[in-house]
Write an enzyme that holds these catalytic residues in place. Structure first.
Site, PDB file in Angstrom:
ATOM      1  CG  HIS A 318      -1.744   1.014   0.806  1.00 38.17           C
ATOM      2  ND1 HIS A 318      -2.113   2.224   1.815  1.00 38.17           N
ATOM      3  CD2 HIS A 318      -3.188   0.642   0.637  1.00 38.17           C
ATOM      4  CE1 HIS A 318      -3.449   2.985   1.478  1.00 38.17           C
ATOM      5  NE2 HIS A 318      -3.531   1.995   0.946  1.00 38.17           N
ATOM      6  CG  ASP A 373      -8.750  -4.147  -3.723  1.00 40.29           C
ATOM      7  OD1 ASP A 373      -9.233  -3.803  -3.255  1.00 40.29           O
ATOM      8  OD2 ASP A 373      -7.480  -3.556  -3.903  1.00 40.29           O
TER       9      ASP A 373
HETATM   10  N1  HAX Z   1       3.980  -7.361  -5.277  1.00 40.29           N
HETATM   11  C1  HAX Z   1       5.275  -7.067  -5.600  1.00 40.29           C
HETATM   12  N2  HAX Z   1       6.206  -5.847  -5.494  1.00 40.29           N
HETATM   13  C2  HAX Z   1       5.840  -5.149  -4.471  1.00 40.29           C
HETATM   14  C3  HAX Z   1       4.534  -5.306  -4.060  1.00 40.29           C
HETATM   15  C4  HAX Z   1       3.867  -6.195  -4.152  1.00 40.29           C
HETATM   16  N3  HAX Z   1       2.155  -6.279  -3.589  1.00 40.29           N
HETATM   17  N4  HAX Z   1       4.344  -3.864  -2.783  1.00 40.29           N
HETATM   18  C5  HAX Z   1       5.519  -3.638  -4.019  1.00 40.29           C
HETATM   19  N5  HAX Z   1       6.211  -3.840  -4.446  1.00 40.29           N
HETATM   20  C6  HAX Z   1       7.155  -3.577  -4.972  1.00 40.29           C
HETATM   21  C7  HAX Z   1       6.672  -1.927  -6.001  1.00 40.29           C
HETATM   22  O1  HAX Z   1       6.879  -2.752  -7.762  1.00 40.29           O
HETATM   23  C8  HAX Z   1       8.269  -1.265  -5.893  1.00 40.29           C
HETATM   24  O2  HAX Z   1       9.225  -2.050  -6.522  1.00 40.29           O
HETATM   25  P1  HAX Z   1      10.536  -1.580  -8.093  1.00 40.29           P
HETATM   26  O3  HAX Z   1      11.050  -0.702  -6.903  1.00 40.29           O
HETATM   27  O4  HAX Z   1      10.624  -2.343  -8.067  1.00 40.29           O
HETATM   28  O5  HAX Z   1       9.426  -0.541  -8.672  1.00 40.29           O
HETATM   29  C9  HAX Z   1       8.833  -1.505  -4.176  1.00 40.29           C
HETATM   30  O6  HAX Z   1       8.062  -2.556  -4.053  1.00 40.29           O
HETATM   31  C10 HAX Z   1       8.271  -0.109  -3.477  1.00 40.29           C
HETATM   32  O7  HAX Z   1       7.492   0.091  -3.879  1.00 40.29           O
HETATM   33  P2  HAX Z   1       5.925   0.455  -2.309  1.00 40.29           P
HETATM   34  O8  HAX Z   1       7.071   1.660  -1.911  1.00 40.29           O
HETATM   35  O9  HAX Z   1       6.363  -0.303  -1.472  1.00 40.29           O
HETATM   36  O10 HAX Z   1       4.854   0.680  -3.228  1.00 40.29           O
HETATM   37  P3  HAX Z   1       4.236   1.364  -3.449  1.00 40.29           P
HETATM   38  O11 HAX Z   1       3.795   3.209  -2.252  1.00 40.29           O
HETATM   39  O12 HAX Z   1       5.293   2.235  -5.228  1.00 40.29           O
HETATM   40  O13 HAX Z   1       2.927   0.995  -4.789  1.00 40.29           O
HETATM   41  C11 HAX Z   1       1.090  -0.473  -4.729  1.00 40.29           C
HETATM   42  C12 HAX Z   1       1.827   0.590  -3.523  1.00 40.29           C
HETATM   43  C13 HAX Z   1      -0.180  -0.224  -3.830  1.00 40.29           C
HETATM   44  C14 HAX Z   1       1.265   0.191  -6.110  1.00 40.29           C
HETATM   45  C15 HAX Z   1       1.668  -1.711  -4.776  1.00 40.29           C
HETATM   46  O14 HAX Z   1       2.480  -1.968  -3.098  1.00 40.29           O
HETATM   47  C16 HAX Z   1       1.412  -2.905  -5.822  1.00 40.29           C
HETATM   48  O15 HAX Z   1       1.657  -2.780  -7.081  1.00 40.29           O
HETATM   49  N6  HAX Z   1       0.528  -3.596  -4.734  1.00 40.29           N
HETATM   50  C17 HAX Z   1       0.106  -4.406  -5.965  1.00 40.29           C
HETATM   51  C18 HAX Z   1      -1.120  -4.262  -5.815  1.00 40.29           C
HETATM   52  C19 HAX Z   1      -1.959  -4.282  -5.064  1.00 40.29           C
HETATM   53  O16 HAX Z   1      -2.461  -4.654  -4.404  1.00 40.29           O
HETATM   54  N7  HAX Z   1      -3.044  -2.852  -5.521  1.00 40.29           N
HETATM   55  C20 HAX Z   1      -3.988  -2.071  -4.330  1.00 40.29           C
HETATM   56  C21 HAX Z   1      -3.376  -1.420  -3.671  1.00 40.29           C
HETATM   57  C22 HAX Z   1      -5.099  -0.670  -2.748  1.00 40.29           C
HETATM   58  C23 HAX Z   1      -6.284  -0.122  -3.087  1.00 40.29           C
HETATM   59  O17 HAX Z   1      -5.396   0.724  -4.046  1.00 40.29           O
HETATM   60  N8  HAX Z   1      -7.209  -0.824  -3.311  1.00 40.29           N
HETATM   61  O18 HAX Z   1      -7.740  -0.492  -4.203  1.00 40.29           O
END
Ligand code: HAX
Length: 435
Positions: A318, A373
């Site tokens: 998140h 989710d």
């Molecule tokens: N799986 C794998 N890698 C992940 C991850 C996951 N679930 N969550 C974060 N990371 C990775 C990111 O892709 C990023 O990698 P890079 O540096 O190589 O680009 C790194 O960890 C740092 O990211 P972060 O700072 O932890 O997370 P962000 O704030 O950038 O992104 C997200 C937040 C929700 C987009 C991210 O955790 C993600 O992609 N999660 C999976 C998709 C998901 O579940 N989305 C729903 C979120 C809740 C929501 O809005 N619901 O509607």
């Protein structure tokens, strides 16, 4: 004037005057700083808008007007014989900052029922689309087709005064919220049940009637829908869908245009579409492992393989939260209470044991915990709603409650056109050199 609108008007007038005075007297006070990392990574944490209806704490999770989800479950009115809060109650709370009475929510259920009429052209527009059009695309197109009903747009064209923007916004918001379960159920029945539509049951509440029109009967599913549509309603203003609504609405584009924009944002897999991706992930792992009762070792290996192939684990991580999402926990509690022997639910719980350590071991994931989710699909499948392409529509119906309550506040408080500053990478390099 209806009782909710009257309450809103009185409260918003007071706050509008207070904020105007604050802006005049304290407008130069600093509320934070922005660093280069924030510019380069999606403006994380930059305080840049007012959102009255809810606030997100990284550790405690969401609070709606100060109340946590467990508190809402205690305090909001329920339907007789049910234990879950009515979303009507949350909307009332978000709009006027008061816990409503039973009578208030009954009034609101009736009021939305009166406003739920769908113009004939909306079903024609939907019928023009191929049946396999993604449900979120259909949802957006249906919302846009309803824009013909916008009171704000009509009154603006007639020369409405600024002082009345909130009034027209309130009317549009109430009308749109009232109509959403009907168009959402229409899309579900059209896409997955051969267009066999189900007449609304006007004796039911907003969520109960939606459950009924989806064609899934039973008290437990109605109960789930009341909980689901409550907990997905709002997540402060910075998340992508809410912020999109806020941005579009700041141009005085009406509620229909604004909400449709927000729904396009919710349709992205890093945001609301993650709920469909989670169930897809679970179904694919069952298929590949050849069992619906995988061991935790098998799950761990599958998760690792997913990461190795350059994909994210949907439902985990998140941008703000740094603990398991209270909305995940609320759904887990519901499943513990109401669902016995579901392999899908068990997989969700086992992934909860397995995924955080693996994500932590990557050394870059800020939050290894499950978000909202991660759980919803497994529960929906249990009740027979297995068409995961539809899941984000359910999320969208709920999200209307928060973003449209907030939008009504934005218009009442007279917030400005949103216009942040962008810079080029050349500018950044120069700036850093001179720093
Ligand atoms: N799986 C794998 N890698 C992940 C991850 C996951 N679930 N969550 C974060 N990371 C990775 C990111 O892709 C990023 O990698 P890079 O540096 O190589 O680009 C790194 O960890 C740092 O990211 P972060 O700072 O932890 O997370 P962000 O704030 O950038 O992104 C997200 C937040 C929700 C987009 C991210 O955790 C993600 O992609 N999660 C999976 C998709 C998901 O579940 N989305 C729903 C979120 C809740 C929501 O809005 N619901 O509607």
């Amino acid at each position: 004037m209806d009782p909710l609108k009257k309450k809103f008007f009185e409260k918003s007038q007071v706050l509008m005057k207070e904020l105007k005075a604050l802006r005049k007297e304290k407008g130069d006070v600093k509320v934070g700083e922005v660093n280069l990392k924030q510019v380069l990574t999606g403006m994380r944490g930059v305080k840049s808008m007012v959102w009255e209806t809810s606030q997100l704490d990284p550790i405690e999770g969401i609070r709606f007007r100060g109340y946590s989800i467990p508190q809402l479950k205690e305090l909001l009115p329920t339907r007789k014989g049910d234990s879950q809060p009515l979303p009507e109650g949350l909307f009332w709370l978000m709009l006027v900052d008061e816990i409503p009475s039973q009578k208030d929510v009954e009034w609101l259920s009736d009021e939305w029922e009166k406003r739920a009429y769908i113009p004939a052209h909306t079903s024609k527009v939907l019928e023009a689309l191929p049946e396999d059009t993604h449900p979120m695309t259909q949802f957006n197109i249906a919302i846009m087709s309803l824009q013909t009903e916008s009171i704000f747009a009509k009154r603006y064209a007639e020369g409405m005064s600024k002082n009345d923007y909130w009034d027209a916004s309130y009317e549009d918001s109430m009308n749109l919220i009232a109509k959403l379960p009907r168009i959402a159920a229409y899309i579900y029945r059209r896409s997955f049940h051969g267009g066999k539509h189900i007449e609304p049951d006007t004796s039911l509440d907003w969520a109960g009637n939606y459950a009924h029109m989806l064609g899934i009967e039973g008290a437990d599913f109605k109960s789930l829908m009341r909980l689901y549509l409550t907990i997905h309603a709002d997540h402060e203003g910075g998340n992508a869908s809410a912020h999109t609504v806020h941005l579009i609405n700041s141009t005085l584009s009406d509620v229909y245009n604004s909400f449709a924009g927000g729904m396009n944002s919710l349709a992205g897999p890093l945001h609301g579409l993650a709920n469909q991706e989670v169930l897809k992930f679970i179904l694919e792992l069952i298929e590949e492992l050849g069992t619906s009762k995988p061991t935790k070792e098998q799950l761990a290996a599958y998760v690792q393989k997913t990461l190795d192939s350059g994909k994210v684990i949907p439902g985990y991580g998140h941008a703000v939260l740094r603990q398991p999402d209270p909305r995940f926990i609320a759904q887990k509690k519901f499943a513990e209470e109401f669902i016995e022997n579901s392999d899908h639910v068990q997989i969700v719980w086992d992934l909860f044991d397995v995924v955080p350590d693996i994500l932590d071991s990557l050394g870059k994931v800020a939050n290894p915990w499950p978000n909202v989710d991660a759980h919803s699909g497994a529960i929906l499948v249990h009740y027979g709603l297995s068409e995961y392409q539809y899941y984000t529509v359910l999320f969208g119906v709920s999200r209307a409650l928060g973003v449209l309550a907030a939008t009504t506040w934005s218009r009442a408080l007279g917030f400005s056109l949103e216009r942040p500053k962008s810079v080029t990478s050349e500018w950044i390099k120069e700036f850093v050199k001179n720093d």
